[in-house]
Write a protein that holds these residues in place. Sequence first.
Motif, PDB file in Angstrom:
ATOM      1  N   SER A 114      -3.551  -6.117 -52.412  1.00 23.37           N
ATOM      2  CA  SER A 114      -3.628  -7.565 -52.679  1.00 23.37           C
ATOM      3  C   SER A 114      -3.879  -8.322 -51.373  1.00 23.37           C
ATOM      4  O   SER A 114      -3.200  -9.285 -51.066  1.00 23.37           O
ATOM      5  CB  SER A 114      -2.337  -8.043 -53.330  1.00 23.37           C
ATOM      6  OG  SER A 114      -1.238  -7.697 -52.518  1.00 23.37           O
ATOM      7  N   ASN A 164      -5.562 -10.718 -50.146  1.00 24.71           N
ATOM      8  CA  ASN A 164      -6.400 -11.905 -50.362  1.00 24.71           C
ATOM      9  C   ASN A 164      -5.949 -13.022 -49.410  1.00 24.71           C
ATOM     10  O   ASN A 164      -5.045 -12.829 -48.600  1.00 24.71           O
ATOM     11  CB  ASN A 164      -6.343 -12.334 -51.829  1.00 24.71           C
ATOM     12  CG  ASN A 164      -4.923 -12.680 -52.246  1.00 24.71           C
ATOM     13  OD1 ASN A 164      -4.157 -13.238 -51.470  1.00 24.71           O
ATOM     14  ND2 ASN A 164      -4.576 -12.353 -53.482  1.00 24.71           N
ATOM     15  N   LYS A 202      -7.062  -8.195 -58.224  1.00 25.02           N
ATOM     16  CA  LYS A 202      -6.327  -9.299 -58.855  1.00 25.02           C
ATOM     17  C   LYS A 202      -5.021  -8.835 -59.496  1.00 25.02           C
ATOM     18  O   LYS A 202      -4.153  -9.644 -59.794  1.00 25.02           O
ATOM     19  CB  LYS A 202      -7.202  -9.984 -59.917  1.00 25.02           C
ATOM     20  CG  LYS A 202      -8.394 -10.713 -59.333  1.00 25.02           C
ATOM     21  CD  LYS A 202      -7.986 -12.006 -58.623  1.00 25.02           C
ATOM     22  CE  LYS A 202      -9.179 -12.736 -58.047  1.00 25.02           C
ATOM     23  NZ  LYS A 202      -9.177 -12.715 -56.567  1.00 25.02           N
TER      24      LYS A 202
HETATM   25  C1  LIG Z   1      -3.380 -13.024 -53.950  1.00 25.90           C
HETATM   26  O1  LIG Z   1      -2.696 -11.960 -54.611  1.00 25.90           O
HETATM   27  C2  LIG Z   1      -1.392 -12.294 -55.049  1.00 25.90           C
HETATM   28  C3  LIG Z   1      -0.798 -11.023 -55.617  1.00 25.90           C
HETATM   29  O2  LIG Z   1      -1.596 -10.490 -56.607  1.00 25.90           O
HETATM   30  C4  LIG Z   1      -1.472 -13.435 -56.070  1.00 25.90           C
HETATM   31  O3  LIG Z   1      -0.179 -13.793 -56.473  1.00 25.90           O
HETATM   32  C5  LIG Z   1      -2.180 -14.627 -55.432  1.00 25.90           C
HETATM   33  O4  LIG Z   1      -2.349 -15.624 -56.391  1.00 25.90           O
HETATM   34  C6  LIG Z   1      -3.540 -14.203 -54.888  1.00 25.90           C
HETATM   35  N1  LIG Z   1      -4.148 -15.326 -54.162  1.00 25.90           N
HETATM   36  C7  LIG Z   1      -5.434 -15.651 -54.282  1.00 25.90           C
HETATM   37  C8  LIG Z   1      -5.905 -16.766 -53.435  1.00 25.90           C
HETATM   38  O5  LIG Z   1      -6.209 -15.034 -55.014  1.00 25.90           O
END
Ligand SMILES: *[C@@H]1O[C@H](CO)[C@@H](O)[C@H](O)[C@H]1NC(C)=O
Length: 360
Positions: A171, A173, A252
């Motif tokens: 994850s 991101n 995701k």
């Molecule tokens: C990044 O990953 C986390 C864990 O899956 C999630 O909660 C969060 O919304 C994500 N953020 C974005 C910007 O995609």
Amino acid sequence: MNEQPPTIAILGAGIFVRTQYIPRLSEIAHLVLVKYIWSRSQESAEEAVGVARKHFPQVEAKWGESGLDEIILDASILGVAVVLAGQTQVDISLKLLKAGKHVLQEKPAAASVREAETALSCYNSICAKVPGQPIWAVAENYRFEPAFVESKKLMAEIGDMMNIQVIVEGSMNSSNPYFSSTWRRNFTGGFVLDMGVHFIAGLRMLVGSEVDSVSATTSHVDASLPPPDIISSLFQLENGCSGVFVMVVSSKSPKIVWRIVGLNGTLQVERGNKEGKHGYLVSLSTADGQTKNSFYPFCGVTEELKAFIHDISHAALQKDSTYEAEPRSSFIEGARDIAVLEAMLESGMKQGIQVKVQRV
Ligand SMILES: *[C@@H]1O[C@H](CO)[C@@H](O)[C@H](O)[C@H]1NC(C)=O
Ligand SMILES: *[C@@H]1O[C@H](CO)[C@@H](O)[C@H](O)[C@H]1NC(C)=O
Ligand SMILES: *[C@@H]1O[C@H](CO)[C@@H](O)[C@H](O)[C@H]1NC(C)=O
């Protein structure tokens, strides 16, 4: 027991120092004394000291080359935690080891197998010259997670290994604090190497056999990440068992699982949550159709710090003999994790040809 706890310094004042080293060391402040926090810049050293002062009232900020020299010359400093950019850690660790300090260096152990091997021969010649055998530990923490320690014992119950799956859907991101990390983006293998060593460490620990060869496809799909961000690899262990290793740096719906299918049962270690705690769910399915589940919250960082503190205290007491340090933290283990990923990255660049993992 009125001995002074061992005194250490921390080099680095980044996210991991502020969110892990300082809080975890604070919890064991009766076992260790943090005397200095060093950074290249005065500002970040002082900022981290501000966070640490509540638990270590005597902690001082040091910065720049001269600050580093002062730490090296301070005979009260027994050990140093090196928590810096991957590109500079090995050189600084060697400099400290040469000065007789014990070192706990953050992972990755090195940027490549070649760098690791050069570093190891340098370390061996330091050990031959410096009295007291400075310890070089690498902090990867997975080998200290109770989930892996306990699962390793359960491996006997599944009988002969038939197949292994390691599936990592990460994850990484823009919400992740390491997403913008400059050094990780400018590092061979990028996030794959920096994150991947943990998953390989977990695999190697569970199966108790080295990865012999790999064949991988690597690709780059998520343009917000450095390449490659995806690995699909077949691997073969020295014991003949085969498996797959899949790593997607950012997905995701994160999922991280090691699954080992044996002749008499299946063992699975999966990242999860229970009662608000992050950790691992370990499931053992046996031939009689039963499944036993246990949850182990994360505490690998604390366990690893305790092991280092224990090692440096005991090594200091037996200055003349060669002290056996905790093997799970050894530099060689960290280097072996890198060798597996490096082989996968090389195979990926050569259209999936089979690549032998270099033996460190
Ligand atoms: C990044 O990953 C986390 C864990 O899956 C999630 O909660 C969060 O919304 C994500 N953020 C974005 C910007 O995609
Ligand atoms: C696996 O199962 C077989 C048959 O049930 C049994 O004889 C053998 O001892 C078991 N092996 C292990 C390692 O449990
Ligand atoms: C990236 O790494 C290369 C080689 O290690 C180095 O020369 C360069 O200065 C680095 N760039 C940045 C932005 O850190």
